[in-house]
Design a protein around this motif. Structure first.
Motif, PDB file in Angstrom:
ATOM      1  N   VAL A   1       0.847  -1.204   0.000  1.00 56.37           N
ATOM      2  CA  VAL A   1       0.000   0.000   0.000  1.00 56.37           C
ATOM      3  C   VAL A   1       0.877   1.247   0.000  1.00 56.37           C
ATOM      4  O   VAL A   1       0.700   2.149  -0.819  1.00 56.37           O
ATOM      5  N   VAL A   2       1.839   1.285   0.920  1.00 57.77           N
ATOM      6  CA  VAL A   2       2.692   2.475   1.058  1.00 57.77           C
ATOM      7  C   VAL A   2       3.554   2.691  -0.185  1.00 57.77           C
ATOM      8  O   VAL A   2       3.620   3.797  -0.718  1.00 57.77           O
ATOM      9  N   ARG A   3       4.205   1.634  -0.649  1.00 58.32           N
ATOM     10  CA  ARG A   3       5.157   1.773  -1.762  1.00 58.32           C
ATOM     11  C   ARG A   3       4.505   1.879  -3.135  1.00 58.32           C
ATOM     12  O   ARG A   3       5.102   2.421  -4.058  1.00 58.32           O
ATOM     13  N   HIS A   4       3.304   1.315  -3.292  1.00 54.64           N
ATOM     14  CA  HIS A   4       2.686   1.292  -4.616  1.00 54.64           C
ATOM     15  C   HIS A   4       1.352   2.035  -4.654  1.00 54.64           C
ATOM     16  O   HIS A   4       1.242   3.061  -5.310  1.00 54.64           O
ATOM     17  N   ALA A   5       0.343   1.515  -3.947  1.00 49.08           N
ATOM     18  CA  ALA A   5      -1.002   2.089  -4.038  1.00 49.08           C
ATOM     19  C   ALA A   5      -1.051   3.552  -3.600  1.00 49.08           C
ATOM     20  O   ALA A   5      -1.734   4.365  -4.218  1.00 49.08           O
ATOM     21  N   HIS A   6      -0.337   3.895  -2.542  1.00 47.97           N
ATOM     22  CA  HIS A   6      -0.381   5.265  -2.017  1.00 47.97           C
ATOM     23  C   HIS A   6       0.865   6.084  -2.355  1.00 47.97           C
ATOM     24  O   HIS A   6       1.054   7.164  -1.801  1.00 47.97           O
ATOM     25  N   SER A   7       1.688   5.591  -3.264  1.00 40.12           N
ATOM     26  CA  SER A   7       2.946   6.294  -3.561  1.00 40.12           C
ATOM     27  C   SER A   7       2.722   7.727  -4.049  1.00 40.12           C
ATOM     28  O   SER A   7       3.565   8.589  -3.823  1.00 40.12           O
ATOM     29  N   HIS A   8       1.579   7.997  -4.654  1.00 36.57           N
ATOM     30  CA  HIS A   8       1.279   9.331  -5.178  1.00 36.57           C
ATOM     31  C   HIS A   8       0.406  10.150  -4.219  1.00 36.57           C
ATOM     32  O   HIS A   8       0.022  11.268  -4.530  1.00 36.57           O
ATOM     33  N   LEU A   9       0.102   9.587  -3.041  1.00 34.42           N
ATOM     34  CA  LEU A   9      -0.765  10.249  -2.066  1.00 34.42           C
ATOM     35  C   LEU A   9       0.044  10.718  -0.857  1.00 34.42           C
ATOM     36  O   LEU A   9       1.176  10.306  -0.652  1.00 34.42           O
ATOM     37  N   SER A  10      -0.573  11.540  -0.042  1.00 31.65           N
ATOM     38  CA  SER A  10       0.055  12.045   1.172  1.00 31.65           C
ATOM     39  C   SER A  10       0.366  10.901   2.134  1.00 31.65           C
ATOM     40  O   SER A  10      -0.419   9.957   2.258  1.00 31.65           O
ATOM     41  N   PRO A  11       1.508  10.998   2.852  1.00 30.64           N
ATOM     42  CA  PRO A  11       1.824   9.969   3.854  1.00 30.64           C
ATOM     43  C   PRO A  11       0.789   9.915   4.985  1.00 30.64           C
ATOM     44  O   PRO A  11       0.774   8.973   5.763  1.00 30.64           O
ATOM     45  N   GLU A  12      -0.054  10.916   5.072  1.00 26.93           N
ATOM     46  CA  GLU A  12      -1.101  10.934   6.096  1.00 26.93           C
ATOM     47  C   GLU A  12      -2.371  10.209   5.641  1.00 26.93           C
ATOM     48  O   GLU A  12      -3.308  10.050   6.428  1.00 26.93           O
TER      49      GLU A  12
END
Length: 156
Positions: free
Chosen positions: A55-66
């Motif tokens: 999720v962190v490295r791929h799905a949310h890579s373009h989203l805020s860390p929050e």
């Protein structure tokens, strides 16, 4: 008619940041008890770590860390079930698993050459060799759910 009684139901929300891994591992400790065997718990814990990392490295890579990531665990008399929800783009998980299955089947396959995809390779192994039910589906709106589910074998 047999009713599958829920033994444990827990939810956790963390930020989309690898620093949250310690919180997830600590939270996951509570599931290391009967009727879950240590082997099953270890498989599940590793799957949660891989799923969250993806999720962190791929799905949310373009989203805020929050951006929040929701995790749930349900344990019943029949199943151990984990859900990880993300807000990433649509992803064809089955196609990715099929592609990795073909690559892994090649005798010249070297997993060290595929570090970025170890999570997918691991999930494929859980499905093929350890009988986990694994799916990744688009839920309502813009939410995806990675479902990791395994039938419990209870010795009487």
């Amino acid at each position: 008619m047999k009713i599958d009684v829920l033994i444990h139901n827990s939810r956790l929300q963390v930020a989309s940041n690898l620093d949250a891994m310690a919180t997830i591992v600590e939270w996951f400790e509570q599931f290391n008890h009967t009727p879950v065997t240590y082997q099953l718990w270890l498989e599940a814990q590793t799957a949660v770590i891989e799923g969250f990392t993806n999720v962190v490295r791929h799905a949310h890579s373009h989203l805020s860390p929050e951006t929040p990531v929701d995790l749930t665990v349900k344990i019943s008399q029949e199943f151990f079930e984990i859900c990880i929800w993300d807000q990433g783009d649509i992803f064809d998980f089955e196609l990715a698993l099929e592609n990795f299955h073909q690559e892994v089947s090649d005798r010249t396959f070297n997993p060290l050459d595929h570090e970025a995809h170890w999570g997918c390779i691991f999930l494929l192994k859980l499905r093929k060799e350890y009988e986990w039910i694994i799916s990744y589906t688009r839920e309502s709106g813009d939410i995806n759910c990675l479902l990791l589910k395994k039938k419990l074998v209870i010795n009487h």
